[in-house]
Design an enzyme around this catalytic site. Structure first.
Site, PDB file in Angstrom:
ATOM      1  N   GLN A  81     -14.618  13.943   2.637  1.00 50.94           N
ATOM      2  CA  GLN A  81     -14.122  15.514   2.660  1.00 50.94           C
ATOM      3  C   GLN A  81     -15.411  16.264   3.086  1.00 50.94           C
ATOM      4  OE1 GLN A  81     -10.791  16.850   2.408  1.00 50.94           O
ATOM      5  NE2 GLN A  81     -10.288  14.685   2.026  1.00 50.94           N
ATOM      6  N   SER A 113     -14.807   9.250   7.304  1.00 52.62           N
ATOM      7  CA  SER A 113     -13.522   8.615   7.845  1.00 52.62           C
ATOM      8  C   SER A 113     -13.111   9.657   8.955  1.00 52.62           C
ATOM      9  CB  SER A 113     -12.356   8.897   6.938  1.00 52.62           C
ATOM     10  OG  SER A 113     -11.156   8.509   7.502  1.00 52.62           O
ATOM     11  N   CYS A 143       3.619  11.789  -5.853  1.00 48.41           N
ATOM     12  CA  CYS A 143       3.665  10.558  -6.581  1.00 48.41           C
ATOM     13  C   CYS A 143       3.231   9.504  -5.254  1.00 48.41           C
ATOM     14  CB  CYS A 143       5.079  10.042  -6.727  1.00 48.41           C
ATOM     15  SG  CYS A 143       6.529  10.604  -5.755  1.00 48.41           S
TER      16      CYS A 143
HETATM   17  C1  PLP Z   1      -9.029  10.310   2.763  1.00 46.42           C
HETATM   18  C2  PLP Z   1     -10.036   9.922   1.878  1.00 46.42           C
HETATM   19  C3  PLP Z   1     -10.622   8.613   1.631  1.00 46.42           C
HETATM   20  C4  PLP Z   1      -9.851   7.543   2.559  1.00 46.42           C
HETATM   21  O1  PLP Z   1      -9.973   7.352   3.834  1.00 46.42           O
HETATM   22  P1  PLP Z   1      -9.181   6.662   4.936  1.00 46.42           P
HETATM   23  O2  PLP Z   1      -9.944   6.933   6.271  1.00 46.42           O
HETATM   24  O3  PLP Z   1      -7.983   7.125   4.743  1.00 46.42           O
HETATM   25  O4  PLP Z   1      -9.195   5.160   4.531  1.00 46.42           O
HETATM   26  C5  PLP Z   1     -11.608   8.381   0.905  1.00 46.42           C
HETATM   27  N1  PLP Z   1     -12.361   9.385   0.168  1.00 46.42           N
HETATM   28  C6  PLP Z   1     -11.851  10.599   0.407  1.00 46.42           C
HETATM   29  C7  PLP Z   1     -12.471  11.387  -0.592  1.00 46.42           C
HETATM   30  C8  PLP Z   1     -10.696  10.979   1.309  1.00 46.42           C
HETATM   31  O5  PLP Z   1     -10.418  12.313   1.295  1.00 46.42           O
END
Ligand code: PLP
Length: 397
Positions: free
Chosen positions: A182, A202, A327
């Site tokens: 994030q 990500s 959920c």
């Molecule tokens: C979205 C998210 C993930 C997971 O990432 P993906 O690419 O969807 O597997 C992990 N940690 C945080 C803080 C996220 O916001």
């Protein structure tokens, strides 16, 4: 009022931007070669990946050979934590420190390791959703193998003192991993200055496609493989590379990190106006620290409404948002993040997360602030719980 369409769920995912799309397109058809192949079509793509690696590294202050491509944030978190655990266990260290409000990709990985003989300390977070370097230092013991603490929380947007935590870990010779999924594009990150040993990111949270991410691993750390097979990624992560995704990731992270101060300056006043506007409604509270938070995150609890109903009514009004009571795991339990702040279940159930990005405007804020009070009034008028509370004069927040 005129209906608007507002996507306020950037913390869940984002759209691939035009520039990222354009950068990726040639790699689906024209440049389709396998980077491991010996002929020109292959070697060209190997070079394209090397270039992407260097550009991504530059955005977080790393070296190119410290960046490993993965299938996203969840894989990066799993790899960092399981790999470090395996490596350190060989030296007799089986203790991991994390927090109670990590993403499930970290929490469930830690729970998995507990079943395999590791001890995990889940640091409590403050009512504002912050942990301190002192807490980390107090929890470190001789057996500590790894500290894994998220950079910014995905639900309440709080930003942790990562550089201070990194310093403490370095001082005690403990590996430090951070889930920065994030944080990328919202906070200036320099892995060297902030003493970060491993960092997960990500693509789909900053306008690259879903299913591509990276793990930064500081040079000198040996991380055993999570995915075994061919010799890709310097032999550390097998599988034919997601070439278009990797090209998109590099483009997206460059765009996301090009002007972070500018983004913060533009979005922070919008965020604060939104928070102030919602808090004018009786019996509401802000979840997470007021200032130590992402510029695009608002998370509030609204007593007497149910998160899911609120989301459906906002959707009707054209607003896509999220709730801490969603959920996600098929259960109706409120989110572990909100409960970690000490919120009562009834309060956590009525929570709302609005997360927005570059395209967000003041007109969007004004529209949301017109819609929410009406929706809340309507939901409260149908709520037996709200009726009981108001009759008895009980205030939950
Ligand atoms: C979205 C998210 C993930 C997971 O990432 P993906 O690419 O969807 O597997 C992990 N940690 C945080 C803080 C996220 O916001």
């Amino acid at each position: 009022m005129e209906k608007r369409i507002i996507y306020a769920d950037h913390a869940a995912t984002t759209a691939v931007s035009d520039e990222v799309m354009q950068a990726m397109l040639p790699y689906f058809q024209e440049h389709f070669g396998n980077p491991s192949s010996i002929y020109a079509r292959g070697r060209e793509n190997e070079r394209a990946i090397m270039d992407a690696r260097a550009r991504i590294a530059a955005c977080i202050g790393a070296q190119p050979n410290e960046i490993f491509f993965t299938a996203g944030g969840s894989e990066s978190d799993n790899w960092a934590i399981k790999g470090a655990a395996e490596q350190m266990a060989a030296q007799g260290k089986r203790h991991i420190i994390t927090t109670a409000f990590e993403h499930h990709a970290v929490l469930h990985t830690c729970e998995f390791l507990e079943k395999h003989g590791f001890d995990v300390t889940y640091l409590p977070v403050s009512p504002e959703g912050l942990v301190t370097a002192q807490q980390v230092e107090d929890a470190i013991c001789e057996d500590t193998a790894l500290v894994t603490i998220m950079y910014a929380n995905n639900e309440i947007g709080t930003i942790q003192p990562i550089a201070e935590i990194g310093e403490v870990c370095q001082k005690h010779g403990v590996l430090f991993h951070t889930d920065a999924v994030q944080a990328i594009g919202n906070v200036e990150i320099n892995v060297k200055e902030q003493h970060i040993d491993m960092l997960s990111l990500s693509g789909h949270k900053f306008h690259a496609p879903k299913g591509v991410g990276a793990l930064y691993v500081r040079k000198g750390i040996f991380l055993p493989n999570l995915i075994h097979g061919g010799g890709q990624e310097l032999g550390r992560r097998a599988g034919t590379e997601n070439v278009p995704g990797i090209i998109g990731l590099a483009k997206a992270i460059e765009l996301a990190t090009a002007d972070i101060p500018g983004k913060i300056a533009r979005l922070t006043p919008l965020r604060d106006k939104l928070i102030d506007g919602i808090l004018k409604i009786d019996q509401t509270r802000l979840n997470g620290d007021r200032t130590q938070r992402l510029c695009g995150n608002v998370n509030v609890s609204i007593v007497g409404v149910e998160g899911e109903s609120l989301l459906l009514m906002l959707d009707n009004a054209g607003i896509a948002a999220s709730s801490g009571s969603a959920c996600t795991s098929g259960s109706l339990d409120p989110s572990h993040v909100l409960l970690s702040l000490g919120l009562k279940h009834e309060v956590a159930h009525g929570s709302l997360r609005l997360s927005f990005g570059e395209e967000f405007t003041e007109a969007d804020v004004d529209y949301i602030l017109e819609v929410i009070p009406k929706v809340v009034e309507r939901l409260r008028s149908m709520s037996p719980m709200w009726e009981t509370l108001t009759k008895q004069g009980i205030r939950l927040v």
